[in-house]
Design a protein around this motif. Structure first.
Motif, PDB file in Angstrom:
ATOM      1  N   PRO A 117       0.820  -1.224   0.000  1.00  0.00           N
ATOM      2  CA  PRO A 117       0.000   0.000   0.000  1.00  0.00           C
ATOM      3  C   PRO A 117       0.853   1.273   0.000  1.00  0.00           C
ATOM      4  CG  PRO A 117      -0.854  -1.581   1.590  1.00  0.00           C
ATOM      5  CD  PRO A 117       0.483  -2.100   1.147  1.00  0.00           C
ATOM      6  N   SER A 118       1.979   1.235   0.720  1.00  0.00           N
ATOM      7  CA  SER A 118       2.838   2.421   0.775  1.00  0.00           C
ATOM      8  C   SER A 118       3.478   2.716  -0.575  1.00  0.00           C
ATOM      9  CB  SER A 118       3.923   2.229   1.838  1.00  0.00           C
ATOM     10  OG  SER A 118       3.358   2.132   3.133  1.00  0.00           O
ATOM     11  N   ILE A 119       3.819   1.669  -1.321  1.00  0.00           N
ATOM     12  CA  ILE A 119       4.385   1.876  -2.657  1.00  0.00           C
ATOM     13  C   ILE A 119       3.404   2.634  -3.542  1.00  0.00           C
ATOM     14  CG2 ILE A 119       5.008   0.675  -4.797  1.00  0.00           C
ATOM     15  CD1 ILE A 119       6.359  -1.455  -3.107  1.00  0.00           C
ATOM     16  N   VAL A 120       2.142   2.217  -3.492  1.00  0.00           N
ATOM     17  CA  VAL A 120       1.123   2.889  -4.310  1.00  0.00           C
ATOM     18  C   VAL A 120       0.922   4.326  -3.836  1.00  0.00           C
ATOM     19  CG1 VAL A 120      -1.303   2.873  -4.997  1.00  0.00           C
ATOM     20  CG2 VAL A 120      -0.022   0.722  -4.879  1.00  0.00           C
ATOM     21  N   LYS A 121       0.930   4.549  -2.528  1.00  0.00           N
ATOM     22  CA  LYS A 121       0.755   5.913  -2.015  1.00  0.00           C
ATOM     23  C   LYS A 121       1.916   6.822  -2.414  1.00  0.00           C
ATOM     24  CE  LYS A 121      -0.168   4.841   2.378  1.00  0.00           C
ATOM     25  NZ  LYS A 121      -0.530   5.069   3.809  1.00  0.00           N
ATOM     26  N   LYS A 122       3.122   6.280  -2.464  1.00  0.00           N
ATOM     27  CA  LYS A 122       4.285   7.080  -2.836  1.00  0.00           C
ATOM     28  C   LYS A 122       4.204   7.586  -4.275  1.00  0.00           C
ATOM     29  CE  LYS A 122       7.992   7.597  -1.320  1.00  0.00           C
ATOM     30  NZ  LYS A 122       8.680   8.775  -0.727  1.00  0.00           N
ATOM     31  N   VAL A 123       3.391   6.950  -5.086  1.00  0.00           N
ATOM     32  CA  VAL A 123       3.238   7.345  -6.484  1.00  0.00           C
ATOM     33  C   VAL A 123       2.512   8.686  -6.602  1.00  0.00           C
ATOM     34  CG1 VAL A 123       1.963   6.780  -8.583  1.00  0.00           C
ATOM     35  CG2 VAL A 123       3.363   5.024  -7.459  1.00  0.00           C
ATOM     36  N   PHE A 124       1.560   8.916  -5.703  1.00  0.00           N
ATOM     37  CA  PHE A 124       0.736  10.134  -5.782  1.00  0.00           C
ATOM     38  C   PHE A 124       1.518  11.346  -5.258  1.00  0.00           C
ATOM     39  CE2 PHE A 124      -2.374   6.856  -6.183  1.00  0.00           C
ATOM     40  CZ  PHE A 124      -3.422   7.408  -6.905  1.00  0.00           C
ATOM     41  N   ARG A 125       1.457  12.425  -6.007  1.00  0.00           N
ATOM     42  CA  ARG A 125       2.105  13.657  -5.596  1.00  0.00           C
ATOM     43  C   ARG A 125       1.111  14.528  -4.839  1.00  0.00           C
ATOM     44  NH1 ARG A 125       4.344  14.211 -11.723  1.00  0.00           N
ATOM     45  NH2 ARG A 125       5.992  12.612 -11.568  1.00  0.00           N
ATOM     46  N   SER A 126       1.636  15.511  -4.132  1.00  0.00           N
ATOM     47  CA  SER A 126       0.787  16.387  -3.325  1.00  0.00           C
ATOM     48  C   SER A 126      -0.308  17.025  -4.182  1.00  0.00           C
ATOM     49  CB  SER A 126       1.642  17.478  -2.676  1.00  0.00           C
ATOM     50  OG  SER A 126       0.847  18.365  -1.924  1.00  0.00           O
ATOM     51  N   GLY A 127      -1.550  16.920  -3.721  1.00  0.00           N
ATOM     52  CA  GLY A 127      -2.681  17.518  -4.422  1.00  0.00           C
ATOM     53  C   GLY A 127      -3.366  16.592  -5.409  1.00  0.00           C
ATOM     54  N   GLU A 128      -2.732  15.477  -5.762  1.00  0.00           N
ATOM     55  CA  GLU A 128      -3.340  14.544  -6.707  1.00  0.00           C
ATOM     56  C   GLU A 128      -4.318  13.626  -5.991  1.00  0.00           C
ATOM     57  OE1 GLU A 128       0.147  14.050 -10.115  1.00  0.00           O
ATOM     58  OE2 GLU A 128       0.045  12.600  -8.462  1.00  0.00           O
ATOM     59  N   ARG A 129      -5.499  13.459  -6.571  1.00  0.00           N
ATOM     60  CA  ARG A 129      -6.517  12.595  -5.984  1.00  0.00           C
ATOM     61  C   ARG A 129      -6.767  11.355  -6.828  1.00  0.00           C
ATOM     62  NH1 ARG A 129      -7.814  12.592  -1.052  1.00  0.00           N
ATOM     63  NH2 ARG A 129      -9.872  11.780  -1.604  1.00  0.00           N
ATOM     64  N   SER A 130      -6.432  11.411  -8.108  1.00  0.00           N
ATOM     65  CA  SER A 130      -6.635  10.269  -8.989  1.00  0.00           C
ATOM     66  C   SER A 130      -5.604  10.293 -10.105  1.00  0.00           C
ATOM     67  CB  SER A 130      -8.045  10.270  -9.562  1.00  0.00           C
ATOM     68  OG  SER A 130      -8.247  11.403 -10.388  1.00  0.00           O
ATOM     69  N   LEU A 131      -5.338   9.094 -10.660  1.00  0.00           N
ATOM     70  CA  LEU A 131      -4.376   8.960 -11.746  1.00  0.00           C
ATOM     71  C   LEU A 131      -4.814   7.829 -12.672  1.00  0.00           C
ATOM     72  CD1 LEU A 131      -0.946   9.111  -9.826  1.00  0.00           C
ATOM     73  CD2 LEU A 131      -1.788  10.828 -11.435  1.00  0.00           C
ATOM     74  N   PRO A 132      -4.430   7.899 -13.926  1.00  0.00           N
ATOM     75  CA  PRO A 132      -4.670   6.749 -14.802  1.00  0.00           C
ATOM     76  C   PRO A 132      -3.887   5.542 -14.297  1.00  0.00           C
ATOM     77  CG  PRO A 132      -4.177   8.717 -16.086  1.00  0.00           C
ATOM     78  CD  PRO A 132      -3.872   9.049 -14.659  1.00  0.00           C
ATOM     79  N   ARG A 133      -4.458   4.378 -14.451  1.00  0.00           N
ATOM     80  CA  ARG A 133      -3.800   3.154 -13.995  1.00  0.00           C
ATOM     81  C   ARG A 133      -2.402   3.027 -14.625  1.00  0.00           C
ATOM     82  NH1 ARG A 133      -5.664  -2.277 -12.359  1.00  0.00           N
ATOM     83  NH2 ARG A 133      -7.781  -1.411 -12.286  1.00  0.00           N
ATOM     84  N   THR A 134      -2.288   3.375 -15.894  1.00  0.00           N
ATOM     85  CA  THR A 134      -1.003   3.267 -16.576  1.00  0.00           C
ATOM     86  C   THR A 134       0.041   4.212 -15.979  1.00  0.00           C
ATOM     87  OG1 THR A 134      -1.806   4.857 -18.233  1.00  0.00           O
ATOM     88  CG2 THR A 134      -2.004   2.505 -18.755  1.00  0.00           C
ATOM     89  N   GLU A 135      -0.406   5.386 -15.531  1.00  0.00           N
ATOM     90  CA  GLU A 135       0.517   6.350 -14.927  1.00  0.00           C
ATOM     91  C   GLU A 135       1.005   5.850 -13.570  1.00  0.00           C
ATOM     92  OE1 GLU A 135       2.816   9.801 -14.461  1.00  0.00           O
ATOM     93  OE2 GLU A 135       1.928   8.812 -16.197  1.00  0.00           O
ATOM     94  N   VAL A 136       0.116   5.233 -12.801  1.00  0.00           N
ATOM     95  CA  VAL A 136       0.501   4.664 -11.502  1.00  0.00           C
ATOM     96  C   VAL A 136       1.605   3.631 -11.704  1.00  0.00           C
ATOM     97  CG1 VAL A 136      -0.267   3.276  -9.543  1.00  0.00           C
ATOM     98  CG2 VAL A 136      -1.743   5.088 -10.443  1.00  0.00           C
ATOM     99  N   CYS A 137       1.420   2.732 -12.661  1.00  0.00           N
ATOM    100  CA  CYS A 137       2.407   1.688 -12.931  1.00  0.00           C
ATOM    101  C   CYS A 137       3.708   2.277 -13.457  1.00  0.00           C
ATOM    102  CB  CYS A 137       1.847   0.674 -13.923  1.00  0.00           C
ATOM    103  SG  CYS A 137       0.428  -0.276 -13.298  1.00  0.00           S
ATOM    104  N   SER A 138       3.576   3.271 -14.321  1.00  0.00           N
ATOM    105  CA  SER A 138       4.766   3.901 -14.895  1.00  0.00           C
ATOM    106  C   SER A 138       5.614   4.573 -13.821  1.00  0.00           C
ATOM    107  CB  SER A 138       4.340   4.926 -15.950  1.00  0.00           C
ATOM    108  OG  SER A 138       5.460   5.616 -16.456  1.00  0.00           O
ATOM    109  N   ARG A 139       4.979   5.255 -12.875  1.00  0.00           N
ATOM    110  CA  ARG A 139       5.724   5.931 -11.817  1.00  0.00           C
ATOM    111  C   ARG A 139       6.380   4.934 -10.867  1.00  0.00           C
ATOM    112  NH1 ARG A 139       1.986  11.129  -9.890  1.00  0.00           N
ATOM    113  NH2 ARG A 139       1.781  12.100 -11.966  1.00  0.00           N
TER     114      ARG A 139
END
Length: 331
Positions: A9-31
């Motif tokens: 869960p922490s790995i996925v949370k580290k993907v999100f930058r400050s202020g971001e609430r949602s991302l494309p699935r492909t962007e999550v994996c890419s980051r």
């Protein structure tokens, strides 16, 4: 290879930058892949995300479509107070420590705080696998910096009493950097000392494969305790015997006479190489004696301590090689 690794869960949370609430699935994996967040896991980014999405306390969920991933975090004052507590103390905390502090600051009861404070969903908090404490996602990890400093300066151990001073004043890691030696196989804690495990250099080109085997066997005796038995010591000799037996097995019965001569030559080469290793170590011992004098004149006691440890290690290696030589001569 063991390194400090975020929980899934922490790995996925580290993907999100400050202020971001949602991302494309492909962007999550890419980051994830770009930041090597799953580098020490046998799990690709897509499979990792799928596992996190089905967790009961998942920090993310499927958004308006399957292609979108959004955070499940909902703001609450308890989360802000917990964040402020860790940021002010600059220290990771277990959940019961956080709950105790929030109970002191608010009128919420213990059970109520535990029910509301689901740090798994707040992207500001992360955990490392094998560590129950909560860290702030904004904190850096200082393991690589500490290891590089120790390796480059020949430091093999640090006492627990001087560790904080060593990290802050000598290594110079940031005040909010986490140092997690227990989760890193480059470090070992034994009693009141932290040992830095620096892998030995590759042997010189002129050293043969036989030399590698013999010296490795001798070096392994260093790690044994003072209670080791004669049975442990004879294992070195058995390795030399196995080497002879390996050569013998490659010949037919008709070639045994020639094989005996060849084995004697190989054994003689092994003994000569081992003797050369002893001479090199003794030469280094003389060099270190002069270095100790120079460091003493400069009052560099830490450098002297490192040299004394190296001297002791060399003495143990010489002893191990001598044991191998003595055993081989009896064959």
């Amino acid at each position: 290879m063991k390194r400090p690794t975020y929980t899934l869960p922490s790995i996925v949370k580290k993907v999100f930058r400050s202020g971001e609430r949602s991302l494309p699935r492909t962007e999550v994996c890419s980051r994830m892949e770009a930041n090597e967040l799953n580098a020490f896991l046998n799990l690709d980014s897509a499979a990792l995300l799928d596992k996190v999405l089905v967790l009961e306390q998942s920090p993310v969920r499927v958004g308006s479509s399957d292609a979108i991933v959004e955070l499940t975090y909902q703001p609450h004052q308890l989360f802000d107070l917990a964040y402020r507590f860790l940021r002010e103390t600059l220290t990771p905390k277990k959940m019961d420590q956080i709950v105790a502090e929030l109970r002191r600051q608010t009128q919420f009861g213990w059970n109520q705080i535990q029910r509301l404070l689901q740090l798994e969903k707040d992207p500001r908090f992360v955990q490392y696998q094998g560590d129950p404490r909560w860290f702030l996602a904004e904190w850096t990890l200082g393991n690589d910096q500490v290891f590089a400093f120790c390796r480059d300066n020949g430091i093999t151990q640090v006492t627990s009493r001087s560790l904080v001073h060593f990290l802050e004043q000598e290594v110079g890691i940031a005040a909010d950097a986490a140092f997690l030696p227990v989760l890193d196989d480059r470090f070992r804690i034994d009693g009141e000392r932290l040992y830095i495990i620096v892998r030995s250099e590759e042997p010189n080109e002129e050293e043969s494969a036989v030399m590698e085997i013999a010296v490795t066997v001798a070096s392994e005796t260093i790690t044994k305790t003072e209670e080791e038995t004669e049975e442990d010591l004879t294992e070195s000799g058995q390795n030399v015997q196995l080497l002879e037996e390996h050569h013998e097995s490659t010949y037919t019965k008709e070639e045994k006479t020639m094989n005996t001569v060849t084995n004697e030559q190989v054994l003689q080469e092994v003994q000569e190489l081992l003797q050369q290793a002893i001479e090199r170590l003794e030469s280094r011992q003389h060099e270190m004696s002069q270095e100790v004098v120079n460091h003493f004149q400069q009052s560099n006691m830490q450098a002297i301590e490192v040299l004394m440890k190296e001297k002791h290690k060399h003495e143990q290696i010489v002893l191990g090689i001598q044991q191998v030589l003595a055993t081989s001569e009896q064959q």
